[in-house]
Write an enzyme that holds these catalytic residues in place. Structure first.
Site, PDB file in Angstrom:
ATOM      1  N   GLY A 239      -7.006 -16.427 -24.215  1.00  0.00           N
ATOM      2  CA  GLY A 239      -8.100 -17.229 -24.540  1.00  0.00           C
ATOM      3  C   GLY A 239      -9.377 -16.944 -23.689  1.00  0.00           C
ATOM      4  N   GLY A 241     -12.967 -17.345 -21.303  1.00  0.00           N
ATOM      5  CA  GLY A 241     -13.114 -17.737 -19.728  1.00  0.00           C
ATOM      6  C   GLY A 241     -13.162 -19.230 -19.510  1.00  0.00           C
ATOM      7  N   GLY A 245      -9.659 -19.545 -18.894  1.00  0.00           N
ATOM      8  CA  GLY A 245      -9.754 -19.023 -17.512  1.00  0.00           C
ATOM      9  C   GLY A 245     -10.013 -20.217 -16.419  1.00  0.00           C
ATOM     10  N   GLU A 284     -13.393  -9.114  -7.217  1.00  0.00           N
ATOM     11  CA  GLU A 284     -13.723  -7.979  -7.159  1.00  0.00           C
ATOM     12  C   GLU A 284     -14.933  -8.025  -8.252  1.00  0.00           C
ATOM     13  OE1 GLU A 284     -12.785  -5.742  -5.513  1.00  0.00           O
ATOM     14  OE2 GLU A 284     -10.894  -6.184  -4.617  1.00  0.00           O
TER      15      GLU A 284
HETATM   16  P1  NDP Z   1     -16.404 -11.545 -16.745  1.00  0.00           P
HETATM   17  O1  NDP Z   1     -16.743 -12.113 -15.586  1.00  0.00           O
HETATM   18  O2  NDP Z   1     -17.422 -12.139 -18.171  1.00  0.00           O
HETATM   19  O3  NDP Z   1     -15.203 -11.687 -17.220  1.00  0.00           O
HETATM   20  C1  NDP Z   1     -13.824 -11.596 -16.492  1.00  0.00           C
HETATM   21  C2  NDP Z   1     -12.782 -12.290 -16.832  1.00  0.00           C
HETATM   22  O4  NDP Z   1     -13.052 -13.546 -16.413  1.00  0.00           O
HETATM   23  C3  NDP Z   1     -12.520 -12.317 -18.282  1.00  0.00           C
HETATM   24  O5  NDP Z   1     -11.042 -12.543 -18.730  1.00  0.00           O
HETATM   25  C4  NDP Z   1     -13.111 -13.541 -18.572  1.00  0.00           C
HETATM   26  O6  NDP Z   1     -12.643 -14.216 -19.714  1.00  0.00           O
HETATM   27  C5  NDP Z   1     -12.878 -14.379 -17.374  1.00  0.00           C
HETATM   28  N1  NDP Z   1     -13.829 -15.456 -17.163  1.00  0.00           N
HETATM   29  C6  NDP Z   1     -15.079 -15.804 -17.694  1.00  0.00           C
HETATM   30  N2  NDP Z   1     -15.638 -17.083 -17.117  1.00  0.00           N
HETATM   31  C7  NDP Z   1     -14.477 -17.487 -16.449  1.00  0.00           C
HETATM   32  C8  NDP Z   1     -14.190 -18.695 -15.517  1.00  0.00           C
HETATM   33  N3  NDP Z   1     -15.411 -19.759 -15.674  1.00  0.00           N
HETATM   34  N4  NDP Z   1     -13.261 -18.872 -15.133  1.00  0.00           N
HETATM   35  C9  NDP Z   1     -12.144 -17.941 -15.099  1.00  0.00           C
HETATM   36  N5  NDP Z   1     -12.189 -16.954 -15.762  1.00  0.00           N
HETATM   37  C10 NDP Z   1     -13.386 -16.699 -16.430  1.00  0.00           C
HETATM   38  O7  NDP Z   1     -16.707  -9.905 -16.933  1.00  0.00           O
HETATM   39  P2  NDP Z   1     -16.690  -8.787 -18.140  1.00  0.00           P
HETATM   40  O8  NDP Z   1     -15.410  -9.194 -18.616  1.00  0.00           O
HETATM   41  O9  NDP Z   1     -17.965  -9.056 -18.718  1.00  0.00           O
HETATM   42  O10 NDP Z   1     -16.528  -7.687 -17.274  1.00  0.00           O
HETATM   43  C11 NDP Z   1     -17.476  -6.832 -16.814  1.00  0.00           C
HETATM   44  C12 NDP Z   1     -17.795  -7.040 -15.168  1.00  0.00           C
HETATM   45  O11 NDP Z   1     -16.608  -6.918 -14.338  1.00  0.00           O
HETATM   46  C13 NDP Z   1     -18.769  -6.208 -14.506  1.00  0.00           C
HETATM   47  O12 NDP Z   1     -19.791  -7.011 -13.905  1.00  0.00           O
HETATM   48  C14 NDP Z   1     -18.233  -5.235 -13.889  1.00  0.00           C
HETATM   49  O13 NDP Z   1     -18.808  -4.766 -12.883  1.00  0.00           O
HETATM   50  C15 NDP Z   1     -16.901  -5.987 -13.513  1.00  0.00           C
HETATM   51  N6  NDP Z   1     -15.837  -5.333 -12.879  1.00  0.00           N
HETATM   52  C16 NDP Z   1     -15.567  -5.171 -11.432  1.00  0.00           C
HETATM   53  C17 NDP Z   1     -14.754  -4.396 -11.046  1.00  0.00           C
HETATM   54  C18 NDP Z   1     -14.214  -4.347  -9.527  1.00  0.00           C
HETATM   55  O14 NDP Z   1     -13.171  -3.813  -9.078  1.00  0.00           O
HETATM   56  N7  NDP Z   1     -15.139  -4.703  -8.589  1.00  0.00           N
HETATM   57  C19 NDP Z   1     -13.915  -3.525 -11.885  1.00  0.00           C
HETATM   58  C20 NDP Z   1     -14.196  -3.701 -13.290  1.00  0.00           C
HETATM   59  C21 NDP Z   1     -15.073  -4.605 -13.865  1.00  0.00           C
HETATM   60  P3  NDP Z   1     -13.274 -13.829 -21.259  1.00  0.00           P
HETATM   61  O15 NDP Z   1     -13.559 -12.520 -21.211  1.00  0.00           O
HETATM   62  O16 NDP Z   1     -12.095 -14.111 -22.111  1.00  0.00           O
HETATM   63  O17 NDP Z   1     -14.303 -14.604 -21.534  1.00  0.00           O
END
Ligand code: NDP
Length: 516
Positions: A239, A241, A245, A284
């Protein structure tokens, strides 16, 4: 969809052993595959109350722009049902002997190994990365399970003496049911980096991958079933976020959240859980990492290494790695040489040999494109790349962005400040060591830094002043799974890896035993 139909479609996915076969399978199906939640040890049909979603999300193949599958947008009460399945499984799994948990997780790693190529193929198709890059990440996923399955067999606990009065010792127990949430850039690797320690330390979980890249998480359910992971110990739901999420992390039945993703989402999760003080939170988050190139690293004997490391750190996985070095700072005396050699190397290695993939989604493509348009407006110099065209979803041919090298970008430009998370780097000169440190630390983020120098004293002097959870000297992305992984400042809180993952997934109580 009847269960035999879904079984057949699942077996079709498993049967693909080359990219071409997988690609033909997508072309030959009249409707996209529909992914199903994995709850209580089995796949759940989309209309079932454990998924309960009439809404579906379509996922597109980044390299071509064609639809590949749909996933359910799992609604809050179905999220709750998955959490209850994990909660029901917790008492038994948390008491399961370490040796038994270890054997099951080892089996998971073996099954992943046996299906390495299938996972790599679907990861490459789903995320846009090259097949070679996908293979590396599947190998890391395998290691996640083999590492934590053996880690728990060798645990020690701390004991202290209060002379003549008492012996104290630390007792750890599994912290409960976890929400495991991962982003779209390294889907299988990052999700298993959470699932493996979570299960190893005796917790149960509901995992949610990004809606953009859910395919390999879907396949994982089958692996868990075959490895004999008891029903409910790991549940995988799909689903977005905002719906799925948010409902997952906010549930009072969830004892902890291990989240990897963007900083803004990390902040949202902190808000959603602020009133639940005891909830374990490991966040992270994003990065805008500096690469520092000192003049001594451009002497002929190491120049090739310097260029190679800086280029790999910038463009591996299309720059879609949180640890990528997207701000390169170069000592003035070698600045022109570096820009020339770096550009030539990137053109040869990444553009001509086509070793970068497509970026993960149309939305992300548009975001990067806007930064490149801004760079043009701000009169940055493009040494490689340029703003790509606007794509329309209906006619999209794939989300390709050429590796882009920019100079003459102002310090306060959004291009220097924001995490672009794509194949885009800026190169900026510096005068001396102090300025290099100051430029490197001038960011809200503090995840990683890359230091390129041959001066041994400088390695420590500069390295220890960089505001970054991870500093790589003359190398990048070298990892040992026990080392603490995590960021400073807005790049996150908490550390994962080895005993640091144990801190995330266990609670510690201290027992005091008197001497008499
Ligand atoms: P997002 O923060 O948009 O999404 C990450 C996950 O969180 C997805 O599964 C997303 O779901 C979910 N999500 C979004 N909103 C919510 C919410 N309100 N509550 C709970 N879950 C939620 O990140 P991205 O997917 O765009 O990934 C890129 C980012 O991740 C970059 O900033 C990158 O730097 C970071 N990153 C950090 C790493 C680390 O180890 N520090 C490693 C890899 C990436 P959905 O996508 O389905 O909306």
């Amino acid at each position: 969809m009847s269960s035999s139909t879904s079984d057949r479609r699942l077996s079709e996915l498993w049967s693909c052993v080359t990219l071409d076969e997988a690609s033909s399978l997508i072309d030959s199906t009249s409707s996209p595959f529909s992914l199903q939640n994995f709850v209580g040890g089995q796949y759940i049909a989309p209309h079932d109350s454990l998924t309960n979603s009439s809404q579906h999300i379509t996922s597109f193949e980044p390299k071509t722009g064609r639809p590949i599958y749909t996933l359910p947008c799992t609604q809050p009460h179905a999220v709750e049902a998955a959490i209850k399945a994990a909660k029901a499984a917790f008492p038994s799994w948390s008491k399961t002997a370490r040796a038994e948990r270890s054997a099951i997780l080892w089996k998971v790693s073996e099954l992943l190994q046996q299906n390495r190529e299938v996972f790599a193929i679907w990861e490459s198709i789903d995320q846009g990365k090259t097949l070679d890059r996908a293979r590396v990440e599947v190998d890391r996923a395998i290691s996640n399970f083999s590492y934590f399955s053996t880690f728990i067999l060798h645990e020690q606990t701390a004991a202290r003496m209060v002379d003549g009065v008492a012996l104290t010792y630390e007792h750890r127990s599994p912290a409960g049911v976890f929400a495991l949430i991962s982003p779209w850039n390294m889907p299988l690797f990052l999700l298993t980096w959470k699932i493996a320690p979570c299960l190893a330390f005796g917790c149960t979980a509901v995992a949610k991958p990004s809606e953009v890249t859910s395919m390999t998480a879907f396949l994982l359910g089958d692996i868990f079933q075959k490895a004999g992971v008891p029903p409910g110990v790991i549940n995988i739901i799909f689903g977005d976020g905002a719906t799925t999420g948010a409902a997952l992390v906010a549930s009072p039945l969830i004892n902890g959240v291990s989240f990897t993703g963007g900083t803004q989402t990390g902040i949202a999760i902190r808000r959603l859980t602020a009133h639940q003080i005891g909830k374990h939170l490991s966040l992270e988050l994003g990065g805008k990492n500096p690469t520092l190139v000192f003049a001594d690293s451009m002497v002929p004997s190491v120049r090739e290494r310097t260029i190679r490391v800086a280029a790999m750190a910038a463009f591996e996985n299309q720059g879609e790695i949180c640890l990528c070095g997207s701000r390169i700072y170069v000592e003035k005396s070698v600045y022109n040489d570096f820009v020339r050699d770096f550009t030539a190397y990137v053109r040869e290695k990444y553009v001509l040999k086509q070793t970068v993939g497509a970026v993960a989604s149309l939305q992300h493509y548009d975001k990067i494109r806007r930064y490149l348009e801004l760079a043009a407006e701000q009169k940055a110099t493009f040494h490689l790349g340029g703003a790509p065209p606007t794509l329309n979803e209906d006619e999209a041919q794939g989300y390709w962005i050429e590796p882009t090298i920019l100079t003459d970008v102002a310090k306060n430009s959004a291009i220097q400040i924001d995490e672009i998370f794509g194949p885009v780097v800026t190169i900026t000169p510096f005068d001396n060591e102090q300025e290099a440190i100051q430029l490197a630390n001038d960011s809200e983020y503090g995840l990683a830094a890359i230091l390129l120098t041959t001066d041994g004293a400088r390695m420590r002097r500069v390295g220890e002043q960089l505001e970054a959870g991870l500093v790589w000297v003359n190398c990048w992305l070298v990892r040992e799974l026990g080392t603490p992984f995590g960021g400073m400042k807005n790049s996150g809180t908490g550390r994962e890896g080895g005993e640091h993952s144990r801190d995330v997934f266990t609670v510690v109580r201290t027992l005091h035993l008197p001497a008499y």
